[in-house]
Structures are given as C-alpha cells and as structure tokens.
Scaffold this motif. Structure first.
Motif, PDB file in Angstrom:
ATOM      1  N   ILE A 152       1.041  -1.206  -0.137  1.00 24.23           N
ATOM      2  CA  ILE A 152       0.278   0.220  -0.087  1.00 24.23           C
ATOM      3  C   ILE A 152       1.445   1.181  -0.142  1.00 24.23           C
ATOM      4  O   ILE A 152       0.366   2.362  -0.683  1.00 24.23           O
ATOM      5  N   ALA A 153       1.353   1.302   0.554  1.00 26.29           N
ATOM      6  CA  ALA A 153       2.825   2.249   0.825  1.00 26.29           C
ATOM      7  C   ALA A 153       3.667   2.705  -0.199  1.00 26.29           C
ATOM      8  O   ALA A 153       3.323   3.519  -0.888  1.00 26.29           O
ATOM      9  N   GLY A 154       3.737   1.379  -1.461  1.00 23.34           N
ATOM     10  CA  GLY A 154       4.404   1.900  -2.724  1.00 23.34           C
ATOM     11  C   GLY A 154       3.765   2.187  -3.174  1.00 23.34           C
ATOM     12  O   GLY A 154       4.162   3.227  -4.384  1.00 23.34           O
ATOM     13  N   LEU A 155       2.382   2.081  -3.373  1.00 23.89           N
ATOM     14  CA  LEU A 155       1.062   2.774  -4.182  1.00 23.89           C
ATOM     15  C   LEU A 155       0.732   3.661  -4.330  1.00 23.89           C
ATOM     16  O   LEU A 155       0.386   4.896  -4.689  1.00 23.89           O
ATOM     17  N   LYS A 156       1.359   5.098  -2.954  1.00 19.93           N
ATOM     18  CA  LYS A 156       0.920   5.681  -2.632  1.00 19.93           C
ATOM     19  C   LYS A 156      -0.709   6.072  -3.197  1.00 19.93           C
ATOM     20  O   LYS A 156      -0.858   7.163  -3.796  1.00 19.93           O
ATOM     21  N   PRO A 157      -1.758   5.320  -2.581  1.00 23.47           N
ATOM     22  CA  PRO A 157      -2.723   5.694  -2.889  1.00 23.47           C
ATOM     23  C   PRO A 157      -3.677   7.407  -1.793  1.00 23.47           C
ATOM     24  O   PRO A 157      -2.608   7.958  -0.734  1.00 23.47           O
ATOM     25  N   ASP A 158      -4.071   7.952  -2.450  1.00 26.40           N
ATOM     26  CA  ASP A 158      -4.595   8.929  -1.459  1.00 26.40           C
ATOM     27  C   ASP A 158      -5.809   8.598  -0.309  1.00 26.40           C
ATOM     28  O   ASP A 158      -5.851   9.105   0.292  1.00 26.40           O
ATOM     29  N   LEU A 159      -6.737   7.552  -0.242  1.00 26.33           N
ATOM     30  CA  LEU A 159      -7.742   6.677   0.390  1.00 26.33           C
ATOM     31  C   LEU A 159      -7.486   5.369   0.873  1.00 26.33           C
ATOM     32  O   LEU A 159      -7.455   4.697  -0.780  1.00 26.33           O
ATOM     33  N   LEU A 160      -6.982   5.209   1.400  1.00 27.46           N
ATOM     34  CA  LEU A 160      -7.916   4.014   1.966  1.00 27.46           C
ATOM     35  C   LEU A 160      -8.472   3.663   2.673  1.00 27.46           C
ATOM     36  O   LEU A 160      -9.683   4.059   3.872  1.00 27.46           O
ATOM     37  N   PHE A 161      -9.801   2.135   2.172  1.00 24.43           N
ATOM     38  CA  PHE A 161     -10.536   1.804   3.043  1.00 24.43           C
ATOM     39  C   PHE A 161     -10.401   0.470   3.695  1.00 24.43           C
ATOM     40  O   PHE A 161     -10.308  -0.397   2.630  1.00 24.43           O
ATOM     41  N   VAL A 162     -10.738   0.311   4.425  1.00 28.89           N
ATOM     42  CA  VAL A 162     -10.841  -0.537   4.573  1.00 28.89           C
ATOM     43  C   VAL A 162     -11.667  -1.557   5.631  1.00 28.89           C
ATOM     44  O   VAL A 162     -12.608  -1.011   6.378  1.00 28.89           O
ATOM     45  N   ALA A 163     -12.319  -2.679   5.365  1.00 28.74           N
ATOM     46  CA  ALA A 163     -14.043  -3.744   5.942  1.00 28.74           C
ATOM     47  C   ALA A 163     -13.293  -4.880   6.392  1.00 28.74           C
ATOM     48  O   ALA A 163     -12.511  -5.922   5.367  1.00 28.74           O
ATOM     49  N   ASN A 164     -13.445  -3.925   7.800  1.00 29.11           N
ATOM     50  CA  ASN A 164     -13.448  -5.298   8.360  1.00 29.11           C
ATOM     51  C   ASN A 164     -13.919  -5.639   9.929  1.00 29.11           C
ATOM     52  O   ASN A 164     -14.817  -4.566   9.905  1.00 29.11           O
ATOM     53  N   SER A 165     -14.039  -6.207  10.820  1.00 29.19           N
ATOM     54  CA  SER A 165     -14.920  -6.128  11.998  1.00 29.19           C
ATOM     55  C   SER A 165     -14.247  -4.977  12.545  1.00 29.19           C
ATOM     56  O   SER A 165     -13.154  -4.070  12.575  1.00 29.19           O
ATOM     57  N   LEU A 166     -14.767  -4.231  13.944  1.00 27.30           N
ATOM     58  CA  LEU A 166     -14.650  -2.980  14.563  1.00 27.30           C
ATOM     59  C   LEU A 166     -12.795  -3.525  15.191  1.00 27.30           C
ATOM     60  O   LEU A 166     -12.000  -2.564  15.592  1.00 27.30           O
ATOM     61  N   HIS A 167     -13.436  -5.441  15.842  1.00 26.39           N
ATOM     62  CA  HIS A 167     -11.713  -5.197  16.577  1.00 26.39           C
ATOM     63  C   HIS A 167     -10.851  -5.138  15.581  1.00 26.39           C
ATOM     64  O   HIS A 167      -9.891  -4.996  16.542  1.00 26.39           O
ATOM     65  N   ARG A 168     -10.662  -4.863  14.706  1.00 24.56           N
ATOM     66  CA  ARG A 168      -9.831  -4.937  13.784  1.00 24.56           C
ATOM     67  C   ARG A 168      -9.038  -4.240  13.042  1.00 24.56           C
ATOM     68  O   ARG A 168      -7.902  -3.669  12.879  1.00 24.56           O
ATOM     69  N   GLN A 169     -10.484  -3.673  11.722  1.00 24.48           N
ATOM     70  CA  GLN A 169     -10.077  -2.563  11.365  1.00 24.48           C
ATOM     71  C   GLN A 169      -9.239  -1.200  11.732  1.00 24.48           C
ATOM     72  O   GLN A 169      -8.498  -0.524  11.379  1.00 24.48           O
ATOM     73  N   GLU A 170      -9.771  -0.737  12.619  1.00 23.08           N
ATOM     74  CA  GLU A 170      -9.807   0.566  13.214  1.00 23.08           C
ATOM     75  C   GLU A 170      -8.041   0.353  13.732  1.00 23.08           C
ATOM     76  O   GLU A 170      -7.297   1.106  14.021  1.00 23.08           O
ATOM     77  N   PRO A 171      -7.935  -1.094  14.671  1.00 21.06           N
ATOM     78  CA  PRO A 171      -6.833  -1.208  15.418  1.00 21.06           C
ATOM     79  C   PRO A 171      -5.771  -1.097  14.793  1.00 21.06           C
ATOM     80  O   PRO A 171      -4.504  -0.552  14.397  1.00 21.06           O
ATOM     81  N   TRP A 172      -6.104  -1.660  13.359  1.00 23.73           N
ATOM     82  CA  TRP A 172      -5.212  -2.281  12.481  1.00 23.73           C
ATOM     83  C   TRP A 172      -4.619  -0.690  11.729  1.00 23.73           C
ATOM     84  O   TRP A 172      -3.385  -0.803  11.429  1.00 23.73           O
ATOM     85  N   ILE A 173      -5.261  -0.108  11.646  1.00 21.39           N
ATOM     86  CA  ILE A 173      -4.977   0.956  10.658  1.00 21.39           C
ATOM     87  C   ILE A 173      -4.233   1.659  11.676  1.00 21.39           C
ATOM     88  O   ILE A 173      -3.280   2.909  11.373  1.00 21.39           O
ATOM     89  N   GLY A 174      -4.903   2.317  12.978  1.00 17.63           N
ATOM     90  CA  GLY A 174      -4.016   2.964  13.930  1.00 17.63           C
ATOM     91  C   GLY A 174      -2.839   2.079  14.087  1.00 17.63           C
ATOM     92  O   GLY A 174      -1.736   2.838  15.082  1.00 17.63           O
ATOM     93  N   GLN A 175      -2.260   1.405  14.290  1.00 18.92           N
ATOM     94  CA  GLN A 175      -0.968   0.524  14.268  1.00 18.92           C
ATOM     95  C   GLN A 175       0.099   0.727  12.767  1.00 18.92           C
ATOM     96  O   GLN A 175       1.075   0.905  13.231  1.00 18.92           O
ATOM     97  N   TYR A 176      -0.462   0.892  12.124  1.00 17.71           N
ATOM     98  CA  TYR A 176       0.552   1.185  10.683  1.00 17.71           C
ATOM     99  C   TYR A 176       0.112   2.403   9.922  1.00 17.71           C
ATOM    100  O   TYR A 176       0.843   2.959   9.208  1.00 17.71           O
ATOM    101  N   LYS A 177      -0.096   3.160  10.455  1.00 18.43           N
ATOM    102  CA  LYS A 177      -0.636   4.899   9.652  1.00 18.43           C
ATOM    103  C   LYS A 177       0.021   5.319   9.758  1.00 18.43           C
ATOM    104  O   LYS A 177       0.623   5.751   8.146  1.00 18.43           O
ATOM    105  N   ARG A 178       1.238   5.627  10.560  1.00 21.91           N
ATOM    106  CA  ARG A 178       2.728   5.921   9.940  1.00 21.91           C
ATOM    107  C   ARG A 178       3.579   5.721   8.482  1.00 21.91           C
ATOM    108  O   ARG A 178       4.072   6.483   8.325  1.00 21.91           O
ATOM    109  N   ARG A 179       3.483   4.622   8.995  1.00 22.04           N
ATOM    110  CA  ARG A 179       3.803   3.761   8.000  1.00 22.04           C
ATOM    111  C   ARG A 179       3.058   3.716   6.472  1.00 22.04           C
ATOM    112  O   ARG A 179       3.585   3.949   5.736  1.00 22.04           O
ATOM    113  N   LEU A 180       2.087   3.440   6.207  1.00 23.57           N
ATOM    114  CA  LEU A 180       0.715   3.380   5.146  1.00 23.57           C
ATOM    115  C   LEU A 180       1.202   4.926   4.903  1.00 23.57           C
ATOM    116  O   LEU A 180       1.452   5.362   3.466  1.00 23.57           O
TER     117      LEU A 180
END
Length: 251
Positions: A152-180
C-alpha cells in the motif's frame, strides 16, 4: 485546521457536517498529511469503554465523525450538539465523488475475495474519474501485515478504505498509519458488501427513523449480541450526564 468537537468519554467527536468533513479531508489529501478517520457509533464507544487499547485507538485518530445516530443524540444530551450525522457509507461515496475531479487513487482492503473484487469493479463504474490503485481481501494473518503495508505504501493511494470488523480495522489502521502514509485511511465495515450487491443499504425510511441498525439486524441476525450495546450506551450516557458535561467545559 482546527475541528470543532464534542468529547464523549475521552473521545473527541467532530462537529463538522458532511460537506465540511469532505472539505477538511480534501485539504488533508492536498497536504499529504496522514489522517485516520473513524466513523464512530455507540457499539464502538462501548467497546472503547471495555477495552483500554481500543479506546486509545479512538482517542489517537486524527478525525472521529459521528456515524451512529446514538452519538448525535448523546452530544445533544450533553449540551454540545454536533451539526449532523456523518454516515461512513455516505462519506466514502462523497469522497470518491470529489476524487473524480483530481484523479485520486484508492486502495480497498478487506472483505471476502469476490466481494472486494466486485466492489472495486463497481466503484470503477460509478466513479470513472478515480483510479483503483489496488485491492486485497481481508483474509490475511498478522505475519502478512508487513507485505500488505509495503504494498500500500508503495502504491501511494490518496484514500485507503479498510472493510473488516471493528475489532480489527481501526486497530490495524492505528498500528500502521505512520508507515502507510495515506492521507485518508478509514474503516468502512460492511460497505464493500453493499457496494458489491451482497447486502442492501437500509431504505430511506429506516434512515430517517434512525433504524438502520434494525435493518442491518434483519439482514444479519447473528449481529444481535453486539446490538445489545445500543441500549447499554444510552444508559451509560444518562448515568454519566454530569461528567460528560464537565468534559465539554474542558474543551
């Protein structure tokens, strides 16, 4: 840009209306500043009250919008109302509509393989001015995170939409957002299923009556346990009315 807000149980909820939210996130994309956008509802707030780590994810997000009608009510009850409900599904479409002008790139992550594929194709048809930078289903393990983040970081999108359960999607984005380093990263739950035609959006009548949760429950009865958090949230807000109002004075 400073965002007017209401605080509920330590979580800062935006008071911007839909149009202002789209303008704010357009500026974020233009500046390239990473923003985790959380479309919060009472179920997520209750999870935050139970789970300190999850609550920290909510608190650390760059923008939390009031998706659930229960949050709109709670803010008004606390004496610091938001402008309106900002539904995540509608925000996704408004951002893609805006993105056609600028040729924004979008990456879709989550849902079943056939669902995310069909959602990507449907969005190409609906918004020919946007570019689908890539997509990937949500059936990946923790040891595949590194590969996905690099892609994802290599593709450099302007928007990233993550469709998963609330237990996974928000924590996943929070964990990796600085690198994404994606300007707008947003969890969208079951939105891909609706876009791909697997589920139906609640009819307008249900939306106006603030009964989207009931329509979703009728389609997916297995969700009944998490729906129990809706009355629990109301009770918790009523019981903690004074402490919530003190939060507003500290803003």
């Amino acid at each position: 840009m400073s965002v007017p807000a209401v605080t509920l149980f330590g979580v800062t909820i935006s008071k911007l209306n839909m149009e202002q939210t789209v303008e704010y996130l357009t500026s974020a994309i233009e500046s390239g500043t990473p923003h985790q956008v959380i479309t919060a509802n009472p179920i997520m707030m209750m999870e935050g009250l139970r789970n300190e780590k999850y609550r920290e994810v909510l608190k650390q997000a760059e923008l939390v919008v009031p998706d659930g009608a229960g949050l709109v009510w709670a803010a008004r009850y606390a004496g610091n109302p938001v402008a309106e409900r900002v539904a995540g599904y509608d925000l996704l479409h408004r951002l893609l509509e805006r993105g056609q002008r600028f040729g924004w790139k979008v990456y879709l992550l989550g849902a079943a393989p056939d669902v995310v594929r069909d959602a990507a194709e449907r969005l190409r048809q609906l918004y020919p001015g946007i570019r689908i930078a890539g997509y990937r289903d949500g059936f990946f393990t923790d040891d595949q995170d590194e590969e996905i983040v690099r892609e994802i970081a290599g593709l450099k999108p302007d928007l990233l939409f993550v469709a998963n359960s609330l237990h996974r999607q928000e924590p996943w984005i929070g964990q990796y957002k600085r690198r994404l380093r994606v300007p707008v990263m947003m969890g969208v739950g079951g939105s891909f299923d609706i876009i791909a035609g697997r589920l139906k959006r609640a009819p307008l009548l249900f939306q106006k009556l603030r009964l989207e949760w009931l329509f979703r429950l009728l389609q997916e009865p297995s969700r009944y346990k998490r729906m129990l958090d809706l009355p629990k949230f109301v009770i918790h807000v009523i019981r903690n009315k004074e402490s919530i109002r003190r939060e507003q004075k500290e803003l």
